[in-house]
Scaffold this active site. Structure first.
Site, PDB file in Angstrom:
ATOM      1  CB  THR A 133      64.231  54.558  53.177  1.00 46.55           C
ATOM      2  OG1 THR A 133      64.448  53.722  52.329  1.00 46.55           O
ATOM      3  CG2 THR A 133      65.270  55.363  53.483  1.00 46.55           C
TER       4      THR A 133
ATOM      5  CB  THR B  96      73.642  39.212  62.426  1.00 49.64           C
ATOM      6  OG1 THR B  96      73.320  40.655  61.953  1.00 49.64           O
ATOM      7  CG2 THR B  96      73.178  38.281  61.281  1.00 49.64           C
TER       8      THR B  96
ATOM      9  CB  THR C 294      65.893  39.412  61.980  1.00 55.42           C
ATOM     10  OG1 THR C 294      66.944  38.991  61.616  1.00 55.42           O
ATOM     11  CG2 THR C 294      65.738  39.057  63.644  1.00 55.42           C
TER      12      THR C 294
ATOM     13  CG  ASN D 211      72.942  46.062  53.522  1.00 57.03           C
ATOM     14  OD1 ASN D 211      72.523  45.891  54.911  1.00 57.03           O
ATOM     15  ND2 ASN D 211      73.206  44.883  52.868  1.00 57.03           N
TER      16      ASN D 211
ATOM     17  CE  LYS E  84      68.205  36.559  63.208  1.00 55.92           C
ATOM     18  NZ  LYS E  84      69.188  37.433  63.259  1.00 55.92           N
TER      19      LYS E  84
ATOM     20  CD  GLU F 284      71.645  42.047  54.730  1.00 52.08           C
ATOM     21  OE1 GLU F 284      72.662  42.651  54.216  1.00 52.08           O
ATOM     22  OE2 GLU F 284      71.304  42.332  55.748  1.00 52.08           O
TER      23      GLU F 284
END
Lengths: 405, 405
Positions: free
Chosen positions: A405, A189, A152, A400, A178, A276
């Protein structure tokens, strides 16, 4: 930003296991977002799934079916089918039934997996329209394509493979995973699929997957959040010309266990390396615990402390933050005068304070590395635990905070 | 960046309690970094201190002495005297003995408090050289100066004050606090001093401070880290012309309890409002729990989730992250179909999924506010708990990553 994660290694085909991918256009047109895995008849499947009470619809269906006769694993990205209530459950079953109808198997022989945005209806029609293309793509050589297909927000595909010899027969263990964050904003996730051609009895396989997951997938943490969709599956096709493993003993089981552990560990750690905003790959090792739980409590207190994670990001050898986290981990009757803390090979704290031999330069030299081990010696007993995590960077907050947005 | 925190309110003097500040030049020349508080003879003192196993030297000394006859509270900023081993303990006792010698009290009548960098030797001589100046500054009117004197990286001083009437006598409760992060990088953090002129028996006072701290200081969290130096002290000087409170019942006790709770709550919440990098003040309320612990487990899971905290920073009404955190809080046999989640007055999730009536616009309108309440209805029982926290901003990472550079 992946730390020490290169291109995929060679992923050996597993006899009796095929993978095919196709594009359903779930989130973006043209993205390969449907992956089908086919197991030969007689395969056995075992798995571990999320402990989150809000588990996604496909997890519920997979739990019901995974101990039966399994022929297909159907994965989609772009939509987690989580927080979708009874309709989500019906949708998960419907896509399985559609694949079963095309392939002529019982619908309970299909396990569903979804990853992506939470709370939006599964685009059943789009997925079902892509099934034939994914079936047409099935091949034992498509591990790398499938590793990319299940991604993803991962920046790199993740896979590992091992082979060993037994009585002149080659046995293969290959897996992909993943991750990215433990939960992405609306992403749900972690998925892992590991297959072998060894023949393994169901109960042995279930114990093996639980043991391997506990040492790997259940020892990684990025932000302490546990996803609604996490699943890790171990498939044994039984195509290798060797006797069935019916007990967790003996030379063949020992070799298989080691290969499975190696593959689990490599694909689980790859999730952390690609975490991340990760700029560091951090091993937290706790030794000398009175029991395993207190070792884990200390390790997770250290791994989840935002203060330690930001210090790691800044390459700041901030031993005070580590001692403080050990101190609040909740270990009963902790004698701080017995505790030593090492950064890499450097003793930074001993007997509850800064180590007399420690200099800031020594700590800074370790902290400058991309891969860092924090070792804590509790001096209470013989138990040890090790977990893996990342730092907390500006990029994590950016990813995050700005995801939608 | 403090959220909804203005200039100090009026801080009424407490008869029998004086405060004085001076500059010892501990970290920066000229900074007022030593605060002395003097209690009238006959005062009673009670307190709660950090649960961190690595507690700082002054905490150990304060614990030993606080239930005896206390006359002085001696606080320094700029150095936490934590992680300093036996020498730190000797240093804490030495500064107390110096103040006792000047003032002619027993050294056990002096309680030490330190906040600042961990792991560096306490500059005993500098502190002792500043004691006379702080004593010369003692005045019942110096609450505001003391609130500023105990600040470290706080951006604003924190204080609150209440008065009530009983049998024609005015009783005062006034308090100040400092915080910033729960632990600043090397800062060891939270201090609170609340004084009243009511006359309260020792055991009643100890129960009152524990109860008030549990409802206030022990319900705030910025990053989940528990400092090595946290202390919250309640002093009753007994100067008000009223009978001694010897039991936790009756009208006078009820009034005092409410005033103490109000002051504790205001100065504790001020710490969150001034939290590191805070742009939101967040109330997490959990209702309908089967017991208090499960309410707290859910509330802290939500308050500590980096994914929820970054969503709050981004004003993103990300209900999926909230449901996921409730799901992994570890509540046994959680029935997700009974759970409702509210953002302010808006029901965002019900029965384990998005609320049918919910629109993104409604959630965005609540999230745009500076003060946000997340309310979770578990539907399991009658227990409730409320905690307060902040968001996780770029600024938090910046502050904590770059603190020592």
């Amino acid at each position: 930003m992946a730390v020490g994660l290169g291109p995929l290694p060679t992923l050996h085909p597993v006899p009796g296991f095929e993978l095919g991918i196709a594009s359903a256009g779930i989130k973006r047109p043209g993205r390969k977002d449907v992956v089908i895995m086919r197991c030969a008849e007689g395969s056995r499947v075992a798995g571990v799934t999320t402990t989150n009470a809000f588990c996604a619809a496909p997890v519920i269906v997979t739990r019901e079916r995974m101990h039966g006769l399994v022929r297909y694993l159907l994965t989609n990205t772009g939509n987690a089918n989580a927080g979708t209530g009874p309709q989500g459950l019906a949708d998960a079953r419907h896509t399985c039934a559609a694949l079963a109808a095309i392939t002529g198997v019982d619908e309970t022989a299909v396990l569903p997996f979804s990853t992506g945005v939470i709370g939006e209806p599964l685009p059943v029609q789009k997925i079902e329209a892509a099934l034939q293309a994914a079936l047409d793509d099935l091949s034992p050589d498509h591990w790398a394509e499938a590793a990319t297909g299940i991604m993803t927000t991962d920046t790199l595909p993740k896979g590992a493979s091992r082979q060993f010899q037994h009585d002149g027969v080659t046995v293969t263990v290959t897996g992909i995973s993943k991750g990215a964050g433990m939960i992405r904003p609306n992403m749900a996730t972690m998925l892992g699929y590991i297959a072998t051609d060894a023949k393994v009895a169901g109960s042995v396989l279930q114990d093996l997957v639980r043991d391997a997951a506990n040492k790997s997938f259940n020892r990684i943490t990025i932000d302490g959040d546990t996803s609604t969709n996490d699943c890790c599956m171990l498939i044994a096709t039984g195509q290798a010309a060797l006797p069935e493993i019916t007990e967790a003993t003996g030379e063949l089981f020992g070799k298989l266990r080691q290969a499975v552990l190696d593959v689990f560990m490599e694909v689980a750690q790859a999730i952390v390396r690609d975490g991340e905003g990760a700029t560091k790959f951090v091993t937290v090792q706790v030794n000398g615990g009175g029991n395993h739980q207190e070792c884990l409590d200390v390790a997770y207190a250290v791994a989840h402390s935002p203060l330690i994670k930001t210090a790691l990001f800044a390459s700041d050898p901030n031993w005070g933050r580590i001692l403080a986290a050990v101190g609040y981990a909740g270990v009963p009757n902790l004698d701080v005068s017995k505790i030593d803390v090492f950064l890499g090979e450097v003793c930074i704290a001993s007997q509850g304070g800064r180590s007399p031999s420690y200099t800031e330069e020594q700590g800074a030299a370790v902290m400058a590395r991309e891969e860092i081990t924090i070792r804590i010696e509790l001096g209470r007993g013989d138990c040890s635990e090790t977990i893996w995590t990342t730092d907390l960077s500006h990029e994590y907050v950016k990813i995050n905070a700005e995801y939608r947005t």
